[in-house]
Design a protein around this motif. Structure first.
Motif, PDB file in Angstrom:
ATOM      1  N   LYS A 188      27.128  10.397  48.068  1.00 49.28           N
ATOM      2  CA  LYS A 188      27.399   9.159  48.795  1.00 49.28           C
ATOM      3  C   LYS A 188      26.939   7.915  48.035  1.00 49.28           C
ATOM      4  CE  LYS A 188      26.622  11.410  53.239  1.00 49.28           C
ATOM      5  NZ  LYS A 188      25.726  11.451  54.401  1.00 49.28           N
ATOM      6  N   GLY A 189      26.194   8.124  46.947  1.00 48.76           N
ATOM      7  CA  GLY A 189      25.677   6.998  46.173  1.00 48.76           C
ATOM      8  C   GLY A 189      24.272   6.582  46.571  1.00 48.76           C
ATOM      9  N   ASP A 190      23.630   7.359  47.461  1.00 48.07           N
ATOM     10  CA  ASP A 190      22.252   7.052  47.861  1.00 48.07           C
ATOM     11  C   ASP A 190      21.291   7.480  46.751  1.00 48.07           C
ATOM     12  OD1 ASP A 190      23.215   6.270  50.401  1.00 48.07           O
ATOM     13  OD2 ASP A 190      23.098   8.349  51.120  1.00 48.07           O
ATOM     14  N   PRO A 191      20.317   6.622  46.403  1.00 47.78           N
ATOM     15  CA  PRO A 191      19.365   7.000  45.346  1.00 47.78           C
ATOM     16  C   PRO A 191      18.449   8.135  45.808  1.00 47.78           C
ATOM     17  CG  PRO A 191      18.813   4.838  46.270  1.00 47.78           C
ATOM     18  CD  PRO A 191      20.088   5.286  46.918  1.00 47.78           C
ATOM     19  N   LEU A 192      18.252   9.117  44.917  1.00 50.21           N
ATOM     20  CA  LEU A 192      17.385  10.258  45.220  1.00 50.21           C
ATOM     21  C   LEU A 192      16.129  10.276  44.351  1.00 50.21           C
ATOM     22  CD1 LEU A 192      20.027  13.138  45.496  1.00 50.21           C
ATOM     23  CD2 LEU A 192      18.984  11.816  47.353  1.00 50.21           C
ATOM     24  N   GLY A 193      16.247   9.842  43.114  1.00 47.20           N
ATOM     25  CA  GLY A 193      15.119   9.898  42.187  1.00 47.20           C
ATOM     26  C   GLY A 193      15.562   9.532  40.790  1.00 47.20           C
ATOM     27  N   THR A 194      14.826  10.042  39.803  1.00 47.53           N
ATOM     28  CA  THR A 194      15.085   9.715  38.405  1.00 47.53           C
ATOM     29  C   THR A 194      14.917  10.965  37.549  1.00 47.53           C
ATOM     30  OG1 THR A 194      14.164   7.518  38.779  1.00 47.53           O
ATOM     31  CG2 THR A 194      14.413   8.200  36.501  1.00 47.53           C
ATOM     32  N   VAL A 208      24.761  12.582  39.363  1.00 48.91           N
ATOM     33  CA  VAL A 208      25.127  12.749  40.765  1.00 48.91           C
ATOM     34  C   VAL A 208      24.770  14.184  41.142  1.00 48.91           C
ATOM     35  CG1 VAL A 208      26.985  12.718  42.457  1.00 48.91           C
ATOM     36  CG2 VAL A 208      26.975  11.044  40.602  1.00 48.91           C
ATOM     37  N   ALA A 209      23.902  14.319  42.138  1.00 46.48           N
ATOM     38  CA  ALA A 209      23.417  15.623  42.575  1.00 46.48           C
ATOM     39  C   ALA A 209      24.154  16.065  43.826  1.00 46.48           C
ATOM     40  CB  ALA A 209      21.918  15.557  42.851  1.00 46.48           C
ATOM     41  N   ASN A 210      24.496  17.325  43.864  1.00 44.72           N
ATOM     42  CA  ASN A 210      25.156  17.894  45.032  1.00 44.72           C
ATOM     43  C   ASN A 210      24.111  18.417  46.019  1.00 44.72           C
ATOM     44  OD1 ASN A 210      27.706  17.405  43.901  1.00 44.72           O
ATOM     45  ND2 ASN A 210      27.619  19.327  42.769  1.00 44.72           N
ATOM     46  N   VAL A 211      23.117  17.598  46.283  1.00 42.16           N
ATOM     47  CA  VAL A 211      22.074  17.920  47.253  1.00 42.16           C
ATOM     48  C   VAL A 211      21.842  16.674  48.102  1.00 42.16           C
ATOM     49  CG1 VAL A 211      20.931  19.638  45.785  1.00 42.16           C
ATOM     50  CG2 VAL A 211      20.193  17.265  45.692  1.00 42.16           C
ATOM     51  N   ALA A 212      21.368  16.880  49.308  1.00 41.47           N
ATOM     52  CA  ALA A 212      21.125  15.745  50.198  1.00 41.47           C
ATOM     53  C   ALA A 212      19.853  15.000  49.820  1.00 41.47           C
ATOM     54  CB  ALA A 212      21.046  16.218  51.645  1.00 41.47           C
ATOM     55  N   GLU A 213      18.815  15.750  49.393  1.00 39.09           N
ATOM     56  CA  GLU A 213      17.541  15.124  49.020  1.00 39.09           C
ATOM     57  C   GLU A 213      16.819  16.019  48.019  1.00 39.09           C
ATOM     58  OE1 GLU A 213      14.840  16.646  52.747  1.00 39.09           O
ATOM     59  OE2 GLU A 213      15.816  14.691  52.896  1.00 39.09           O
ATOM     60  N   LEU A 214      16.055  15.400  47.143  1.00 37.33           N
ATOM     61  CA  LEU A 214      15.330  16.157  46.122  1.00 37.33           C
ATOM     62  C   LEU A 214      14.201  16.996  46.714  1.00 37.33           C
ATOM     63  CD1 LEU A 214      15.064  13.575  43.195  1.00 37.33           C
ATOM     64  CD2 LEU A 214      16.610  15.531  43.406  1.00 37.33           C
TER      65      LEU A 214
END
Length: 186
Positions: A114-120, A166-172
């Motif tokens: 969705k483009g939401d930042p998760l981390g680095t 881009v990660a295919n996960v909702a949150e790290l």
């Protein structure tokens, strides 16, 4: 006059140290060396005004090292990063798989679909023979590395796109956490 030069030297040294220690990319590091050059010239001037030979000679050498740092980070490294970016962009317009610079895995922001930042990204582990990336080490939370947690993001759950992952996960946080000094071998 000596007092003012001393304060300029002090403030420039602290500012430059913060800029280079923050590791915010080659441009910021390069500008940090430029500020270090200002500080070493100010310390050099102060050493000449107060007849402090050790301060003079130290800052003659430091000025040379700072000029090397400017060349290294604003010249050479910037050209390398620009070349990698151009190659990655060009590969998207040619047949076959698109390419990305592997250095991206040391600094890229990670977002969900969705483009939401998760981390680095802070690193990646790849096979010695295959060169295949097995997982990305993803940093989450904290400030400047303090209080962060590291997570194992399997490469099959990530894609590189335009300077980001881009990660295919909702949150790290849902991914396995990695100990800072003991990363998984497989």
């Amino acid at each position: 006059m000596e007092d003012m030069i001393g304060w300029v030297a002090t403030i420039a040294t602290i500012t430059a140290a913060l800029m280079t220690a923050s590791n915010l990319g080659s441009r910021i590091t390069g500008y940090g060396f430029a500020v270090f050059t200002v500080s070493s010239l100010a310390w050099l001037a102060l050493g000449l005004m107060t007849d402090q030979r050790a301060l003079v000679w130290t800052n003659i050498v430091l000025t040379g090292l700072n000029l090397f740092g400017i060349w290294r980070w604003l010249g050479r490294q910037a050209r390398i990063e620009e070349g990698a970016s151009i190659a990655a962009e060009a590969s998207g317009r040619t047949p076959g798989e698109s390419l990305f610079p592997v250095s991206l895995l040391l600094k890229a922001p990670i977002e969900n679909a969705k483009g939401d930042p998760l981390g680095t990204c802070v690193d990646a582990m790849a096979g010695c023979c295959s060169g295949r990336v097995h997982y990305v080490v993803a940093s989450h939370g904290g400030v400047a590395g303090v209080g962060e947690t590291l997570h194992r993001l399997p490469w099959e759950d990530a894609t590189a796109e335009s300077g980001k992952l881009v990660a295919n996960v909702a949150e790290l946080e849902a991914l396995p956490e990695i100990d800072k000094d003991q990363w998984p071998a497989r």
